[in-house]
Design a protein around this motif. Structure first.
Motif, short mmCIF file in Angstrom:
data_model
loop_
_atom_site.label_atom_id
_atom_site.label_comp_id
_atom_site.label_asym_id
_atom_site.label_seq_id
_atom_site.Cartn_x
_atom_site.Cartn_y
_atom_site.Cartn_z
N SER A 10 0.85 -1.18 0.00
CA SER A 10 0.00 0.00 0.00
C SER A 10 0.89 1.23 0.00
CB SER A 10 -0.91 0.00 1.23
OG SER A 10 -0.18 0.38 2.39
N PRO A 11 0.34 2.41 -0.29
CA PRO A 11 1.17 3.62 -0.25
C PRO A 11 1.81 3.87 1.10
CG PRO A 11 -0.91 4.04 -1.39
CD PRO A 11 -1.01 2.67 -0.80
N ARG A 12 1.26 3.29 2.15
CA ARG A 12 1.80 3.50 3.50
C ARG A 12 2.80 2.44 3.90
NH1 ARG A 12 -2.90 3.43 7.35
NH2 ARG A 12 -1.34 4.25 8.79
N GLY A 13 3.01 1.45 3.05
CA GLY A 13 3.96 0.41 3.38
C GLY A 13 3.39 -0.97 3.14
N GLU A 14 4.13 -1.99 3.55
CA GLU A 14 3.71 -3.37 3.34
C GLU A 14 3.25 -4.00 4.66
OE1 GLU A 14 7.25 -5.08 1.64
OE2 GLU A 14 6.44 -4.87 -0.40
N LEU A 15 2.16 -4.78 4.54
CA LEU A 15 1.63 -5.50 5.70
C LEU A 15 1.74 -7.00 5.44
CD1 LEU A 15 -1.69 -3.62 6.59
CD2 LEU A 15 0.57 -3.33 7.62
N PRO A 16 2.38 -7.76 6.34
CA PRO A 16 2.36 -9.22 6.18
C PRO A 16 0.93 -9.73 6.35
CG PRO A 16 4.01 -8.52 7.79
CD PRO A 16 3.13 -7.35 7.53
N TYR A 17 0.62 -10.81 5.64
CA TYR A 17 -0.68 -11.44 5.88
C TYR A 17 -0.60 -12.92 5.56
CZ TYR A 17 -1.87 -11.28 0.81
OH TYR A 17 -1.90 -11.44 -0.56
N LEU A 18 -1.49 -13.67 6.19
CA LEU A 18 -1.63 -15.11 5.98
C LEU A 18 -2.89 -15.37 5.19
CD1 LEU A 18 -0.81 -16.35 9.60
CD2 LEU A 18 0.75 -16.23 7.64
N ARG A 19 -2.80 -16.36 4.32
CA ARG A 19 -3.93 -16.66 3.43
C ARG A 19 -4.04 -18.17 3.27
NH1 ARG A 19 -7.86 -17.45 0.92
NH2 ARG A 19 -8.42 -16.80 -1.19
N ALA A 20 -5.23 -18.71 3.40
CA ALA A 20 -5.47 -20.13 3.16
C ALA A 20 -6.78 -20.28 2.43
CB ALA A 20 -5.51 -20.91 4.48
N VAL A 21 -6.79 -21.22 1.50
CA VAL A 21 -7.98 -21.50 0.70
C VAL A 21 -8.72 -22.69 1.31
CG1 VAL A 21 -8.78 -22.25 -1.59
CG2 VAL A 21 -6.95 -20.56 -1.39
N ALA A 22 -10.03 -22.65 1.26
CA ALA A 22 -10.83 -23.77 1.75
C ALA A 22 -10.45 -25.06 1.04
CB ALA A 22 -12.31 -23.47 1.55
N SER A 23 -10.46 -26.15 1.76
CA SER A 23 -10.10 -27.45 1.18
C SER A 23 -10.99 -27.73 -0.04
CB SER A 23 -10.28 -28.55 2.22
OG SER A 23 -9.46 -28.35 3.34
N GLY A 24 -10.34 -28.04 -1.15
CA GLY A 24 -11.07 -28.28 -2.39
C GLY A 24 -11.49 -27.03 -3.11
N ASN A 25 -11.34 -25.88 -2.45
CA ASN A 25 -11.71 -24.58 -3.03
C ASN A 25 -13.09 -24.60 -3.69
OD1 ASN A 25 -11.32 -21.88 -3.62
ND2 ASN A 25 -10.18 -22.26 -5.51
N PRO A 26 -14.11 -25.07 -2.95
CA PRO A 26 -15.45 -25.11 -3.54
C PRO A 26 -16.01 -23.70 -3.75
CG PRO A 26 -15.57 -25.61 -1.23
CD PRO A 26 -14.11 -25.52 -1.56
N PRO A 27 -16.91 -23.53 -4.70
CA PRO A 27 -17.48 -22.20 -4.92
C PRO A 27 -18.35 -21.76 -3.75
CG PRO A 27 -18.66 -23.85 -6.20
CD PRO A 27 -17.47 -24.54 -5.61
N SER A 28 -18.44 -20.45 -3.58
CA SER A 28 -19.30 -19.85 -2.56
C SER A 28 -18.93 -20.28 -1.15
CB SER A 28 -20.77 -20.18 -2.85
OG SER A 28 -21.16 -19.66 -4.09
N SER A 29 -17.64 -20.45 -0.89
CA SER A 29 -17.20 -20.79 0.46
C SER A 29 -17.16 -19.54 1.34
CB SER A 29 -15.81 -21.41 0.43
OG SER A 29 -15.83 -22.66 -0.22
N PRO A 30 -17.37 -19.71 2.65
CA PRO A 30 -17.21 -18.57 3.55
C PRO A 30 -15.75 -18.13 3.63
CG PRO A 30 -18.32 -20.43 4.64
CD PRO A 30 -17.74 -20.94 3.37
N LEU A 31 -15.56 -16.89 4.03
CA LEU A 31 -14.23 -16.36 4.32
C LEU A 31 -14.23 -15.86 5.75
CD1 LEU A 31 -11.39 -15.20 3.63
CD2 LEU A 31 -12.56 -13.13 2.83
#
Length: 441
Positions: A10-31
């Motif tokens: 971002s213009p203010r700097g970088e933020l670390p973040y963690l990201r994981a996808v739902a198993s099988g990556n089915p459509p319309s999964s919650p986040l």
């Protein structure tokens, strides 16, 4: 896909973040979006995996939802990074099979205070909130909280929390209840502030996160008395996708139905399934009523539920009438629907179809009753429904328990015809019943 580490620029700097996808990556999964506490600020996202939801997600064999957790710098507050959080949230929605109406904002400690801040400012974004060991900030105005009346909230708190004392927690809870928010509470009387592991590993909470319904115009569902989210979050959408359902998944639902209770263990239910794209699909779809043909032919499978009207008693050779065959088949349908919800699928029962034509199509003998068709699918895009059905794609409420339960005699005053008088003593009994079931679970 495993848990991944990234940087948000971002213009203010970088933020670390963690990201994981739902198993099988089915459509319309919650986040599920996690807002960490003050002690986890910094530039090392491994801190987010040391406890609570981050630890649970990193160690889980399967993930039924997508996961996102940003890390903000030392000496800053979540409110300072609102633009960055919303930007990363929008990016995740755009890049994955995330249902933007099934986003849960979850926090711990200072992150829980931030949950109230962001949710009250952007109530249209979030389908549910989880607040663990957090204070309700005085800076969050009542009108912002009132906008969350359709957003279910699950609060976890410890009775010996030295940072947010029980008196403060009780005052916050009373404020939320006065404003009409649908709040569920889990209270640990002997626990201190650090309850994130216990809260986020709670199997009931995990089922709730996995099955959270879409944010809809209807009222939020709240289980009084602590009913498991499995029962509360099950609903019957019409917007179902037609992606293929494999035999292992379908038979898991049927196996659950196999274990339903029945009179004399007669097990009168039978299932005939037809998958989308099979040779019989068009024939079966043609038997649907006009309104059901607007949506049901797009689902993954249709399952015909039958019940056998006779059974042979133990020790006998001639069949006897099975007087409870439909009742028992209903129990099997409920098991099927609940297992589908656990597995990340959705179902809707269909009564509107040509039963005699279906009997002929499937060559069903006369001593079997055709009960319902069950539509099975993943959540689809409700925008694809016709306008008249789209307006009805909402969670429906349930009557209060006081309307449905009586002790010792038939007493259901709200079943009386409109305007029918109710005696003072009966009215008092109804009020008492309402008070009994109106507790938080």
């Amino acid at each position: 896909m495993s848990l991944q580490r990234h940087l948000h620029s971002s213009p203010r700097g970088e933020l670390p973040y963690l990201r994981a996808v739902a198993s099988g990556n089915p459509p319309s999964s919650p986040l599920v979006v996690l807002l960490h506490g003050a002690r986890d600020r910094g530039r090392d996202p491994e801190k987010l995996l040391a406890h609570g939801l981050g630890r649970h997600v990193s160690q889980a064999a399967e993930r039924p939802y997508h996961f996102l957790a940003l890390q903000i710098p030392e000496e800053t507050a979540w409110a300072d990074w609102e633009d960055e959080l919303l930007a990363r949230l929008d990016a995740v929605i755009a890049e994955a099979n995330v249902d933007k109406q099934r986003i849960v904002l979850a926090g711990f400690s200072a992150g829980s205070a931030a949950v109230w801040h962001f949710a009250s400012r952007h109530p249209e974004r979030f389908a549910a909130l989880v607040v663990v060991a957090g204070r309700l900030p005085e800076t969050v105005a009542d009108d912002g909280l009132a906008a969350l009346k359709r957003t279910p909230v699950w609060i976890f708190h410890g009775g010996r929390d030295e940072r947010v004392p029980e008196s403060q927690f009780r005052a916050d809870l009373a404020r939320l209840q006065t404003l009409g928010l649908p709040v569920r509470v889990t209270f640990y009387p002997d626990a201190d502030h650090f309850i994130s592991d216990a809260a986020y590993s709670d199997p009931a909470l995990q089922r709730w996160l996995a099955s959270v319904p879409r944010r809809t115009p209807g009222a939020a569902r709240l289980a009084h008395g602590g009913a498991d989210p499995l029962f509360v979050n099950r609903w019957s959408p019409r917007a179902l996708s037609g992606e293929a359902i494999d035999d292992a998944t379908l038979f898991r639902l049927l196996e659950a139905a196999r274990w339903a209770p029945s009179a004399s263990n007669s097990q009168p239910w039978r299932f005939i399934y037809v998958k989308n794209g099979s040779p019989q699909w068009a024939e079966l779809s043609a038997l649907l009523s006009d309104s059901n043909r607007l949506w049901a032919p797009k689902v993954s499978a249709l399952v015909l539920l039958l019940s056998r009207t006779t059974f042979v008693r133990p020790g006998e050779s001639d069949p006897s009438p099975a007087r409870n065959h439909s009742f028992d088949a209903g129990a099997a349908w409920a098991h099927f629907a609940l297992q589908a919800n656990l597995a990340g699928w959705h179902t809707r029962a269909i009564a509107g179809f040509d039963k005699e034509a279906a009997r002929s199509l499937f060559e069903v003998p006369e001593d079997y009753k055709l009960e319902i068709l069950i539509a099975v699918g993943q959540l689809g895009d409700e925008a694809e429904l016709p306008p008249q059905l789209r307006e009805r794609e909402t969670l429906t409420p349930r009557r209060p328990l006081a309307d449905l339960v009586a002790e010792g005699r038939f007493f259901f005053p709200n079943d009386a015809a409109p305007g029918a008088p109710i005696s003072a003593s009966r009215g008092q009994s109804a009020a008492a019943a309402g008070a009994l079931v109106g507790t938080t679970g």
